[in-house]
Motif scaffolding. Structure first.
Motif, short mmCIF file in Angstrom:
data_model
loop_
_atom_site.label_atom_id
_atom_site.label_comp_id
_atom_site.label_asym_id
_atom_site.label_seq_id
_atom_site.Cartn_x
_atom_site.Cartn_y
_atom_site.Cartn_z
N LEU A 165 0.83 -1.21 0.00
CA LEU A 165 0.00 0.00 0.00
C LEU A 165 0.86 1.26 0.00
O LEU A 165 0.66 2.17 -0.79
N ARG A 166 1.83 1.29 0.90
CA ARG A 166 2.58 2.52 1.10
C ARG A 166 3.60 2.72 -0.02
O ARG A 166 3.72 3.83 -0.53
N GLY A 180 1.88 3.76 -3.25
CA GLY A 180 2.11 5.16 -2.91
C GLY A 180 0.97 5.81 -2.15
O GLY A 180 0.72 7.00 -2.29
N VAL A 181 0.26 5.02 -1.33
CA VAL A 181 -0.81 5.58 -0.52
C VAL A 181 -0.20 6.21 0.73
O VAL A 181 0.74 5.67 1.30
N ALA A 182 -0.73 7.36 1.13
CA ALA A 182 -0.19 8.05 2.31
C ALA A 182 -0.47 7.25 3.57
O ALA A 182 -1.44 6.50 3.63
N GLU A 183 0.38 7.45 4.56
CA GLU A 183 0.23 6.72 5.82
C GLU A 183 -1.16 6.90 6.41
O GLU A 183 -1.79 5.95 6.86
N VAL A 217 13.30 -0.29 -1.39
CA VAL A 217 12.21 -1.28 -1.35
C VAL A 217 11.25 -1.05 -2.51
O VAL A 217 10.76 -1.99 -3.12
N ARG A 218 11.03 0.23 -2.82
CA ARG A 218 10.12 0.54 -3.92
C ARG A 218 10.65 -0.05 -5.23
O ARG A 218 9.91 -0.66 -5.99
N VAL A 219 11.94 0.10 -5.44
CA VAL A 219 12.56 -0.45 -6.65
C VAL A 219 12.38 -1.97 -6.67
O VAL A 219 12.03 -2.57 -7.68
#
Lengths: 197, 82
Positions: free
Chosen positions: A108-109, A113-116, B11-13
Motif C-alpha cells: 500500500l505505502r 504510494g498511498v499516504a500513511e 524497497v520501492r525499486v
C-alpha cells in the motif's frame, strides 16, 4: 425496455473491459505481492483480483465520478486484510517471508504510494501502527536481500555485514542477487546430481 | 512533507521490479460474470427485504384497524335463573 437495458449492460461491460485492460497488470502485480506468490504463477492473487474486480463491476453505475482503480484496490486490500490468515504460508514470492500485515503495508505505502494516514484509515489502524509495520517490513526485506538470495530460507535474516555496508553497493547487490536467483537455482539443480555421482 | 528516504526507495525499486505480470485474457470476462451474479444476488436480497417490510407494515395496519384481540361481541344473553 429490455432493449434499453441490454444496451446499458453492453455499454457497462465495454467500459469495464477498457478499465481492466488498462489496470489489470498493475493490480495483479500488487495482488501477487500480497499473496506472496511467485510472479507468473499466482492463482490465489488472480482469484483475489477477480473478486475485487467483480465487486467493482457490480458497483459500476454507483461509482460514477469515482475512480474504479481506487475502488478495486480498496476492495482488494479489504478482502486481503480480512482473510490474511490464509496467506501466511510462504509460497515462494518476493515478500512471502513477511507476515501478511507487513506485506500489505509495503504494497500500500510503497508500491501503490498511498499516504500513511489514508492507509491507516482504510484499514482502521492507528498511524503509528502503520508506520511500525512498514518499518519492520522494510528492514526484513532489505536485510534478507542484502544477505544474499539464498538466505531467504533461513528464519533469521541476521544483521550480517550487509546491513552496515554502503548503500549503493547493497542496492547493486540486491539487484544482481534477484537477477541471478533463477539461474542460481537451475545451477544448483544441475550441480546436485554431479555432486552425488 | 517528508522526504522519501533511501530505504523506502530501495524497497520501492524491489517491489516494482519483476516480470510484467501476464494477465490472463479471460480475467475481465470472469469478473463480469461474477459481478453480474453478485448484482443479481444483491437485487434478490433487496427484493426480499422490501417484501418483508411491506408485509410487516400491512400486518401492523390490519392489526390496528381490526383489533383482533378484542373477542367477538356476545350474540346471546346468558340464561336466567341460576
Amino acid at each position: 425496455m429490455g432493449e434499453r437495458r441490454s444496451r446499458e449492460e453492453r455499454r457497462r461491460a465495454r467500459e469495464f473491459e477498457a478499465f481492466v485492460a488498462g489496470a489489470a497488470g498493475r493490480l495483479l502485480h500488487a495482488a501477487t505481492l500480497l499473496t506472496g506468490e511467485p510472479f507468473g504463477a499466482a492463482p490465489a492473487a488472480q482469484q483475489l483480483l477477480v473478486g475485487a474486480l467483480a465487486r467493482t463491476y457490480a458497483d459500476w453505475d454507483r461509482l460514477r465520478g469515482g475512480d474504479p482503480y481506487e475502488h478495486t484496490r480498496h476492495d482488494l486490500v479489504g478482502h486481503f486484510a480480512h482473510s490474511a490468515r490464509r496467506y501466511r504460508r510462504p509460497r515462494g514470492g518476493l515478500l512471502d517471508r513477511l507476515p501478511p500485515q507487513e506485506r500489505l503495508m509495503l504494497v500500500l505505502r510503497l508500491y501503490e504510494g498511498v499516504a500513511e494516514e489514508q492507509a491507516a484509515a482504510a484499514l482502521g489502524l492507528p498511524v503509528e501502527r502503520v508506520r511500525d509495520l512498514c518499518t519492520r517490513g522494510m528492514a526484513t526485506i532489505l536485510s534478507r536481500e542484502a544477505s544474499g538470495p539464498g538466505a531467504g530460507t533461513g528464519a533469521g535474516p541476521g544483521p550480517g555485514p550487509g546491513t552496515v555496508a554502503a548503500a549503493p553497493a547493497r542496492a547493486r547487490r540486491v539487484v544482481r542477487g534477484i537477477r541471478t536467483r533463477d539461474t542460481a537455482g537451475q545451477d544448483g539443480a544441475g550441480r546436485d546430481p554431479e555432486g552425488v555421482a | 512533507m517528508k522526504v522519501p528516504d533511501r530505504k523506502e526507495t530501495e524497497v520501492r525499486v524491489l517491489l516494482e521490479r519483476g516480470m510484467p505480470e501476464p494477465v490472463p485474457p479471460d480475467l475481465a470476462r470472469r469478473a463480469v460474470l461474477l459481478g453480474l451474479r453478485m448484482a443479481q444476488r444483491r437485487r434478490t436480497v433487496q427484493l426480499l427485504l422490501w417484501a418483508f417490510f411491506v408485509a410487516t407494515v400491512g400486518f401492523a395496519v390490519w392489526v390496528a384497524l381490526a383489533e383482533p384481540w378484542t373477542g367477538e361481541p356476545q350474540q346471546t344473553t346468558p340464561p336466567l335463573g341460576w
